[in-house]
Design a protein around this motif. Sequence first.
Motif, PDB file in Angstrom:
ATOM      1  N   TRP A  90      40.610  31.932 -31.492  1.00 14.54           N
ATOM      2  CA  TRP A  90      42.069  32.001 -31.576  1.00 14.54           C
ATOM      3  C   TRP A  90      42.710  32.022 -30.199  1.00 14.54           C
ATOM      4  O   TRP A  90      43.774  31.452 -29.980  1.00 14.54           O
ATOM      5  N   LEU A  91      42.059  32.674 -29.229  1.00 12.10           N
ATOM      6  CA  LEU A  91      42.606  32.757 -27.883  1.00 12.10           C
ATOM      7  C   LEU A  91      42.519  31.400 -27.183  1.00 12.10           C
ATOM      8  O   LEU A  91      43.487  30.947 -26.563  1.00 12.10           O
ATOM      9  N   ALA A  97      47.042  25.150 -26.911  1.00 10.68           N
ATOM     10  CA  ALA A  97      48.323  24.791 -27.541  1.00 10.68           C
ATOM     11  C   ALA A  97      49.486  25.116 -26.609  1.00 10.68           C
ATOM     12  O   ALA A  97      50.429  24.325 -26.485  1.00 10.68           O
ATOM     13  N   ALA A  98      49.436  26.269 -25.938  1.00 14.74           N
ATOM     14  CA  ALA A  98      50.517  26.658 -25.026  1.00 14.74           C
ATOM     15  C   ALA A  98      50.608  25.705 -23.841  1.00 14.74           C
ATOM     16  O   ALA A  98      51.709  25.307 -23.436  1.00 14.74           O
ATOM     17  N   LEU A  99      49.467  25.324 -23.286  1.00 16.85           N
ATOM     18  CA  LEU A  99      49.472  24.370 -22.173  1.00 16.85           C
ATOM     19  C   LEU A  99      50.106  23.051 -22.608  1.00 16.85           C
ATOM     20  O   LEU A  99      50.980  22.513 -21.916  1.00 16.85           O
ATOM     21  N   CYS A 103      53.791  21.432 -21.307  1.00 18.04           N
ATOM     22  CA  CYS A 103      53.854  20.097 -20.705  1.00 18.04           C
ATOM     23  C   CYS A 103      54.660  19.118 -21.552  1.00 18.04           C
ATOM     24  O   CYS A 103      55.415  18.312 -21.006  1.00 18.04           O
ATOM     25  N   LEU A 104      54.514  19.171 -22.869  1.00 21.17           N
ATOM     26  CA  LEU A 104      55.168  18.188 -23.744  1.00 21.17           C
ATOM     27  C   LEU A 104      56.469  18.699 -24.354  1.00 21.17           C
ATOM     28  O   LEU A 104      57.464  17.988 -24.399  1.00 21.17           O
ATOM     29  N   CYS A 132      51.202  20.273 -30.998  1.00 21.37           N
ATOM     30  CA  CYS A 132      50.509  21.102 -30.005  1.00 21.37           C
ATOM     31  C   CYS A 132      49.639  22.154 -30.673  1.00 21.37           C
ATOM     32  O   CYS A 132      48.508  22.410 -30.240  1.00 21.37           O
ATOM     33  N   LEU A 133      50.149  22.766 -31.746  1.00 21.40           N
ATOM     34  CA  LEU A 133      49.349  23.764 -32.466  1.00 21.40           C
ATOM     35  C   LEU A 133      48.126  23.134 -33.124  1.00 21.40           C
ATOM     36  O   LEU A 133      47.015  23.660 -33.037  1.00 21.40           O
TER      37      LEU A 133
END
Length: 193
Positions: A90-91, A97-99, A103-104, A132-133
């Motif tokens: 999960w981490l 996903a955050a990166l 960026c997007l 992203c997720l």
Amino acid sequence: MQYYKKGKSMAEKRVVGTTLGYVWRIGLCALANVVGTAAGGALISALQMPVPETPGQAGERVAGLLLFAASFALAAGLIPLARRLRGPYWLRWLMLAALCYVCLGAAAPLEGAIFTKLPGMGSIPVLFLPPCLLFGAVMAALFRPVRRGGAPIEAIRRFFRGRTWGQWTRRFAAAVLAFPVVYWTFGLMVAPF
């Protein structure tokens, strides 16, 4: 001599097997991004938000192929990072996903607002949330860390232990000052296109 030929043949088989293994996994990550983008499009439609426009709109078929090619390149480029991230699934998923989202989903509307006058830039943060997720989830599942062991917190401590607070402050300040210059310079180079 026979032993050498067998060894070479096995090494070649291993390289082909590894390459094929990477290609199908990268393809699945790219597909996840494409499916997530479709879900993002459905989400902004459901929320009655404007669809972001691009200059010189390509046909749907061409746009779909370009999206898949870009998604394939994104997945291939993130493999080294995904293979080095440690911690529970999960981490790693949320970090990837955050990166991608920064960026997007965050940088793209900022760039659009600065360098273009295209409508619909405000929808991009919502549009890129599902891809992203989903992309981060598939990427974290298919490209696990190379080495196991060691908590992520311990790796962060080792990373920061090498320098003093003053050295980190100077490095951070230099990065903050350099980013707008680099961003603006490359943005001006791309803006005419």
